[in-house]
Design a protein around this motif. Structure first.
Motif, PDB file in Angstrom:
ATOM      1  N   ILE A   1       0.835  -1.200   0.000  1.00 32.77           N
ATOM      2  CA  ILE A   1       0.000   0.000   0.000  1.00 32.77           C
ATOM      3  C   ILE A   1       0.873   1.253   0.000  1.00 32.77           C
ATOM      4  O   ILE A   1       0.543   2.252  -0.646  1.00 32.77           O
TER       5      ILE A   1
ATOM      6  N   TYR B   1       3.754   1.577  -1.419  1.00 33.82           N
ATOM      7  CA  TYR B   1       4.248   1.763  -2.788  1.00 33.82           C
ATOM      8  C   TYR B   1       3.172   2.390  -3.668  1.00 33.82           C
ATOM      9  O   TYR B   1       3.463   3.228  -4.521  1.00 33.82           O
ATOM     10  N   VAL B   2       1.923   1.979  -3.448  1.00 33.50           N
ATOM     11  CA  VAL B   2       0.813   2.603  -4.185  1.00 33.50           C
ATOM     12  C   VAL B   2       0.730   4.080  -3.826  1.00 33.50           C
ATOM     13  O   VAL B   2       0.596   4.943  -4.709  1.00 33.50           O
TER      14      VAL B   2
ATOM     15  N   SER C   1       3.443   5.970  -5.466  1.00 34.28           N
ATOM     16  CA  SER C   1       3.145   6.149  -6.889  1.00 34.28           C
ATOM     17  C   SER C   1       2.158   7.288  -7.100  1.00 34.28           C
ATOM     18  O   SER C   1       2.270   8.045  -8.068  1.00 34.28           O
TER      19      SER C   1
END
Length: 166
Positions: free
Chosen positions: A23, A25-26, A29
Motif C-alpha cells: 500500500i 508503494y501505491v 506512486s
C-alpha cells in the motif's frame, strides 16, 4: 496451544506488514503522479498560457489518497511523531503501560474517524456527490479511502499492542 496461536498471530502480522508495504508503494506512486500533474500545470500555465481545469482537483484527491493509504504504513513502522522528550524518561513496565494507553486512545480516536468516514462516504454515494469544479468526478472513491485507511491504522495500532505483549 499457546504456541499455535502465537504462530498464527505472527503470520498475520507478517502478512499485514507486507500488505501495508505494498500500500505504501501505491501511495508513493500517487505522489509521483501528483507531482507530474503539478509540473504539467506549471509548464502549461507559465510557458504555454494553457492552464488545466482539472489539475488542482485531481491533486487534492490524490493527496487524500496518499495520506490515508500511507498512514497505515507510517503507523506500522512507528514513524508518527511523538513527544520523545517525555517518552524516553520511562523504562520497563511504565513504558509498556504508557504505550498501551497511548495506542488504545489512538484506536478510539481512529474508530471515530472510521465511523464518520463511512457516514461521509455513504452520503457521497447516496447523493452522487461530485467534485465542484469543471472536472466533475464522483467523490465516493476518494471519500471511502478515509474509513479504509483509518481501519488499516487501527489494525496497525492493535498489532503494536500485541507486539508489546508477545
Amino acid at each position: 496451544m499457546k504456541i499455535y496461536w502465537k504462530n498464527k498471530i505472527t503470520k498475520f502480522i507478517n502478512y499485514f506488514d507486507h500488505f501495508t508495504r505494498i500500500i505504501s508503494y501505491v501511495a508513493g506512486s500517487l505522489l509521483i503522479l501528483m507531482m507530474l500533474f503539478i509540473v504539467r500545470e506549471v509548464f502549461g500555465r507559465y510557458f504555454f498560457n494553457s492552464p488545466t481545469y482539472w489539475s488542482l482537483e485531481l491533486c487534492i484527491m490524490l493527496f487524500v489518497a496518499l495520506i490515508y493509504l500511507g498512514s497505515a504504513y507510517t503507523t506500522n513502522i512507528g514513524k508518527h511523531p511523538r513527544a520523545d522528550f517525555l517518552y524516553c524518561k520511562y523504562k520497563g513496565k511504565v513504558k509498556v503501560i504508557l504505550d498501551t494507553v497511548i495506542y488504545t486512545v489512538c484506536i478510539i480516536y481512529t474508530l471515530v474517524m472510521v465511523q464518520q468516514g463511512i457516514i461521509m462516504a455513504l452520503e457521497a454515494l447516496r447523493y452522487s456527490e461530485t467534485a465542484s469544479g469543471v472536472f466533475r468526478i464522483p467523490l465516493f472513491p476518494v471519500k471511502i479511502l478515509v474509513p479504509l485507511g483509518s481501519f488499516l491504522v487501527i489494525v496497525s495500532f492493535i498489532i503494536k499492542i500485541i507486539k508489546i505483549y508477545l
